[in-house]
Scaffold this motif. Sequence first.
Motif, mmCIF file in Angstrom:
data_model
loop_
_atom_site.group_PDB
_atom_site.id
_atom_site.type_symbol
_atom_site.label_atom_id
_atom_site.label_comp_id
_atom_site.label_asym_id
_atom_site.label_seq_id
_atom_site.Cartn_x
_atom_site.Cartn_y
_atom_site.Cartn_z
ATOM 1 N N ILE A 361 21.114 -21.113 -15.819
ATOM 2 C CA ILE A 361 22.585 -21.011 -15.670
ATOM 3 C C ILE A 361 23.260 -20.090 -15.287
ATOM 4 O O ILE A 361 22.808 -18.375 -15.918
ATOM 5 C CB ILE A 361 23.291 -21.666 -16.910
ATOM 6 C CG1 ILE A 361 22.962 -23.191 -17.075
ATOM 7 C CG2 ILE A 361 24.704 -21.725 -15.991
ATOM 8 C CD1 ILE A 361 23.394 -24.094 -17.713
ATOM 9 N N GLU A 385 22.063 -24.336 -12.452
ATOM 10 C CA GLU A 385 22.894 -24.035 -12.028
ATOM 11 C C GLU A 385 23.246 -22.732 -11.426
ATOM 12 O O GLU A 385 24.008 -21.670 -12.095
ATOM 13 C CB GLU A 385 24.024 -24.551 -12.743
ATOM 14 C CG GLU A 385 25.864 -24.827 -12.667
ATOM 15 C CD GLU A 385 25.805 -25.160 -13.656
ATOM 16 O OE1 GLU A 385 26.925 -24.341 -14.269
ATOM 17 O OE2 GLU A 385 25.783 -26.155 -14.451
ATOM 18 N N SER A 409 23.101 -27.934 -9.465
ATOM 19 C CA SER A 409 24.425 -27.972 -8.719
ATOM 20 C C SER A 409 24.992 -25.992 -8.604
ATOM 21 O O SER A 409 23.985 -24.959 -9.283
ATOM 22 C CB SER A 409 25.095 -27.561 -10.004
ATOM 23 O OG SER A 409 27.189 -27.153 -9.673
ATOM 24 N N THR A 433 24.247 -32.951 -9.213
ATOM 25 C CA THR A 433 25.656 -32.091 -9.641
ATOM 26 C C THR A 433 26.268 -32.191 -8.128
ATOM 27 O O THR A 433 27.242 -33.535 -7.980
ATOM 28 C CB THR A 433 25.578 -31.726 -10.402
ATOM 29 O OG1 THR A 433 24.544 -31.895 -11.638
ATOM 30 C CG2 THR A 433 27.143 -31.291 -11.500
#
Length: 720
Positions: A361, A385, A409, A433
């Motif tokens: 992330i 992400e 995402s 997402t």
Amino acid sequence: MGFFPSNMILQFAIFIVFITSKCLLLGAKTPRLSLTTDKEALISFKSGIDPETLNPLFTWEKTLSPCNWTGVCCNKVGTRVVELDLVGLGLKGSLSRQIGNLSFLRSLQLQNNHLTGTFPDELGTLFRLRVLNVSFNDIQGTNRLDGMIPGDLSRLQKVKRLDLTTNNLTGRVPPSIYNMSSLVYLNLASNGLWGILPSNVGDTLPNLLSFNLCMNKFSGTIPGSLHNLTRIQVIRMGGNHLHGTVPPGLGNLPELQLYKIGYNSIVGNGDNGLDFLTSLTNSTRLYYLSVEENLLDGVIPESVGNLSKVLSKFYMGGNRIHGRIPASIGHLSGLTLLNLSYNSISYEIPQEIGHLEELSILGLAGNNLSGKIPISIGSLKNLIEIDLSGNELEGTIPTSFENFQRLLSLDLSRNKLNGGIPKGIFNLRSLSTHLNLSNNLLTGPLPQEIGTLNSVVAVDISNNGLSETIPNSIGDCKSLEKLLLANNTFTGPIPDTLSELKGLETLDISSNKLSGSIPDSLQKLQGLQLLNLSFNDLDGEVPVGGVFTNLSVLHLDGNPKLCLSFACEKGRDHRKRLIWVYLIIIAIIASCSIAGLVFYLRKRKPKVAPSSNSFEQQHLMAKLLISRATDNTSINSTNALKGSIGYIPPEYGMGEKPSTMGDVYSYGITLLELFTGRPTHESFTGDLSLKKWVQMAYEINVDQVLDRSSVGSWSSANQP
């Protein structure tokens, strides 16, 4: 020989009687505690549990020894209950006061149930207790003196673990709790507790390894004495109302593994406000560091690269950090999460960020980062992400983004990125997402490959310069709930395949150059909560079913050629009337012209008595107006009368003399040819003629015989 005074002997006798009777009374009131009383206490506990959740306790039968019951553990000789472990059994109910009779209990673990009510004061009598864990329940405290946590708990001087996490406890923590020097783990997180934390808590709880008071309403400053606990492993005070600065002494915590002070109002001191990070370099076991959502100011020190090699999660977002991201950040090779979002960090993203190959992330949103996205970022193949939104990034989207095969995402919105969208982005089948590329300067078409994103829930590519048609493959994005393509320059029709997105809740394709009609199939999208088709060039009738019946979620303004069903019907009636007005006017003008021409020609000829010459004049007039001399279709009479079949009145074929009425008939046939677009001889056989064909359609179905290529131009030019 001396004797005691008689009064002293009497007093002594009375004292002996009093003591003896008191002991007898106490013996009568207080039964001798044993396995039997333990069993009775447990039966009482069971009686307070909701019968619907008693299945896990089916072995708790009175005929059996409690040592054989689920969750019950006795001592080696089987004479007393020493442990009660009912973790995660889904029990509903309250704690019985009889639990205080389990006087040999060393461990009480009731976490992850649905227990409610209050803490019985009798818990304070379990002086052998080492572990008390009732976390993740719904227990409420009601002690009227010391707030919601009973002060009697402080009598448990042998307790090493006190865990009341995630209940509904409120009020102040009794001060005596902070004097339970035996405590090793104190966890009061996720309640409604408040008050100022004692500054000397690290001195009164010298054996602490874990101090977890996060997600409450504690105020004051971070107790500096906590930083003197050289063996402490966990300090969690996030999500409170703490203020002030980070106290010194972090360098004294070599065993520290988790330090969380985020979501408070901690401040820094100018450019050096983050220097406490340098002190944490001595904590070589630190794997979790959270200082986000405070008021920390300053520049990230270059020493940040010397933090623990096992540091996995690093939260610094939502502060007032400025300056640049130091290149040394690339040394934190163990990072799986890095969040620096919503600060004032500027300059370029360092190439060294590509060294964080374990990163899953990456959050750099809401800063002032500029320059191009480094190509090295494509080395972060474990990313799930990435959020770079809300910066000043420019240039094209690196093609190396196609390496993010685990990505869920992607948000690059609100930057200055230009060029086309790399097709490789749409090969990231893991995206589920959202994909947000909105508010950039992207151009070119939306690639057909978008259809491969069959797991993505939200796609936002609005406010760019994308052009050409919306690809039909968009219908393959079966999981889409939100599709935003507004404020581009898309052309062509609305794809009918949008109707295949059964879960679509929001569709915004406004402010483009889309044309054609609204597909009726959009009525099938029963889940739509917003449909925005405004400011395009759509035409025709608006569908009447599904979302189109709810005008509060439908936006069609800015499409002047669209009309609702009743309005379209009214418009068609208006156009029909308009067409007939044109026809009548033309017919009147034509008739007047014929009459005037006949009158004019007759005036120029000398008047003679009726004779065969009069017939010749009429014949000449007919020839002037309706004659179409052809080799195959003309008709000859003894008087040399000529006229094409279909144009001359039928009466002429039966010997009637040419007349002005015949001239008008012929001209009318010519007008019918004009308005229907069909020659009088075309496809008419037997008794059917152009005149009869039009007559059969008059007047209900007259629009079916009109030539739309000619009438259409009139109607569109005169729309209401």
